[in-house]
Design an enzyme around this catalytic site. Structure first.
Site, PDB file in Angstrom:
ATOM      1  N   HIS A  31      -7.001  -4.564  -1.146  1.00  0.00           N
ATOM      2  CA  HIS A  31      -6.271  -5.797  -1.450  1.00  0.00           C
ATOM      3  C   HIS A  31      -6.874  -6.472  -2.673  1.00  0.00           C
ATOM      4  CE1 HIS A  31      -6.283  -5.022   2.899  1.00  0.00           C
ATOM      5  NE2 HIS A  31      -5.001  -5.255   2.778  1.00  0.00           N
TER       6      HIS A  31
ATOM      7  N   HIS B  78       0.825  -1.211   0.000  1.00  0.00           N
ATOM      8  CA  HIS B  78       0.000   0.000   0.000  1.00  0.00           C
ATOM      9  C   HIS B  78       0.864   1.269   0.000  1.00  0.00           C
ATOM     10  CE1 HIS B  78      -3.248  -2.702   0.887  1.00  0.00           C
ATOM     11  NE2 HIS B  78      -2.759  -3.025   2.067  1.00  0.00           N
TER      12      HIS B  78
END
Lengths: 328, 328
Positions: free
Chosen positions: A214, A56
């Protein structure tokens, strides 16, 4: 899989080594790559610690530095860091005023940060859950914590820098989280290095509406729509969830997922801003860029934080991290 | 084509509108989207103006502001701006000390900036040509100007802010360009919105070695290699071209092309840094991120600028733009 890498086993450590070398003026890497911490600690300041699965970036390591986090614990890609990482970070950065963990609401993260909080002294936690897409999802009970986490880390980070005490920081973090809503859209899947293939299949004319960071499913698979139509629906979901609060001054944050270029993000920002302002929101602060990503996924999320004067001043306060820097 | 857009005809103007709205504290958009200029001009300062085809964002509009450019002229995607754009920019930002055009070496850009320079008074030019991949290419006579252009704009921008006169700024720009070398690698093609399909075909196991920032061919098509092997070859090309100069203090800039996430860029930085340092280069300044892009292309370039003390101080000087900000 087309990625710059030497071996899937060393992607994370090599990337962290590069990150620490490039930003050695700001931060240092803990032993065994367990955490990234500020180079200079400020005695007497509450230490802010975050972390989560890698993939991320720049979240969370890119937000370590003056005015934001004291440490970040990087898990393997899309995998929670382990409690020993958080304990090592606490030991490295707690100067005696206690620690606040800022945790995105995913079961693995919540469990591991909880365990570390129980084992350490003087730790409190804020759990972010800004994603309005779905109530429960693949890896969460309740809503997911996504791009709004950046806003919590920035505002709480500035307050900690100003000397705010631990209980007040926790309350502030919860207030910022409660004033924040996000939702995302994916045009392509991400590819986890260890998997070597896309996380999900998606057709040439399709998008995933309400996708998680995700690549987990959102509200529905749909035909690819125009930017305005996408923004209309995302903004309606955000404003609808905020209800009466969706009026007045706000921060509008359009976040790229890693594979979407700046030109498209500003186009989405343009669309979202017009939609929110038509509804009585006044955009007084803006952030546009890829800050809370999903590896190489093409897509973006829109985050709205309703601001009061205190929150605005803390947003504006100086920050000096690898990924956010102003005022110094 | 999977992009956030409403119509291919309005991608650029909508994106520019969003950009100007998000950064209204720093810049304003000229009439007819001809240029982006600083909100506050500094009388008596030489005005720095750049520009080029769009699709490379944040270059150049993201570098308009204190310590860098006074104006940037955005052409259509991968298409030179027209001379009337540069003339309008000169009229808007020249406060009497003259203008310096910073131009990437592409035939269209060079021709159009030349035309504007002939029609305006008091304009001089620096042409960047840092790409060591090929001597002549699809759109250039001589070498292409690529990511090193950012370094020229930053260092010359700081000197202009300090009050340096036009002839000295031109000489400095040429000196920085001469101290700078770049080369890039593509893993995927970009997709120009108006074309609606990838600019070039590339196999799953292939990479384009020495690619240009419009997807134009480089040195060769090759099998996808490890990050270290790619970095070895790119660094060797850069160091080989610099010759005896590739020793001592340098800025290492690893640039993403738009579709490559931060994690991979830092991994490439880690690799490139080790290679250069083994050869006697001392990396004293670093920049890692997607600053000179090719729409959504996956890939990256490596840029090395050999620094002297004066250049280092100018690199470190305060800058306040949408995409680069420090010291203020």
């Amino acid at each position: 899989m087309k990625k710059f890498l030497n071996s899937v086993d060393t992607v994370l450590t090599e990337s962290l080594d590069g990150f620490a070398a490039a930003h050695a003026d700001i931060l240092v890497l803990g032993e065994g790559h367990k955490f990234i911490r500020r180079r200079e600690l400020k005695p007497g300041k509450v230490a802010l610690i975050s972390g989560g699965g890698s993939g991320h970036e720049p979240l969370h390591g890119g937000f370590v530095g003056h005015g934001m986090l004291d440490a970040a614990c990087p898990g393997q890609v899309f995998t929670s860091p382990t409690p020993d990482q958080m304990l090592a970070a606490v030991e490295a950065v707690d100067t005696g005023a206690g620690c606040l963990f800022i945790v995105k609401n995913y079961e693995g993260d919540v469990m591991n940060f909880d365990m570390a909080a129980e084992m350490a002294d003087g730790v409190q936690q804020v759990v972010t859950n800004d994603d309005v897409a779905v109530e429960n999802s693949s890896y969460t009970t309740g809503r997911r914590g996504v791009a709004g986490t950046l806003v919590v880390e920035k505002i709480v980070g500035a307050a900690a820098e100003n000397g705010m005490a631990l209980p007040a920081l926790k309350a502030l973090g919860e207030r910022v989280n409660a004033a924040t809503r996000s939702m995302g859209v994916a045009l392509t899947s991400c590819t986890v290095p260890a998997a070597g293939k896309p996380t999900f299949e998606i057709g040439d004319g399709e998008m995933e509406f309400g996708v998680g960071i995700h690549g987990e499913p959102g509200r529905r698979r749909d035909a690819l729509k125009s930017a305005d139509a996408i923004a209309e629906e995302v903004c309606a979901a955000i404003a609808g969830d905020l209800g009466d609060r969706a009026k007045g001054p706000a921060l509008l944050f359009v976040n790229g997922f890693g594979g979407t270029p700046s030109m498209e993000l500003y186009l989405m920002y343009n669309s979202a801003r017009r939609i929110f302002e038509r509804q009585g929101v006044t955009v007084i602060r803006s952030l546009v860029g890829s800050y809370v990503t999903s590896l190489d996924m093409a897509g973006c999320s829109i985050t709205l934080t309703m601001l009061d004067d205190g929150m605005t001043a803390l947003w504006d306060a100086p920050v000096h991290t690898a990924a956010l820097r102003w005022g110094m």
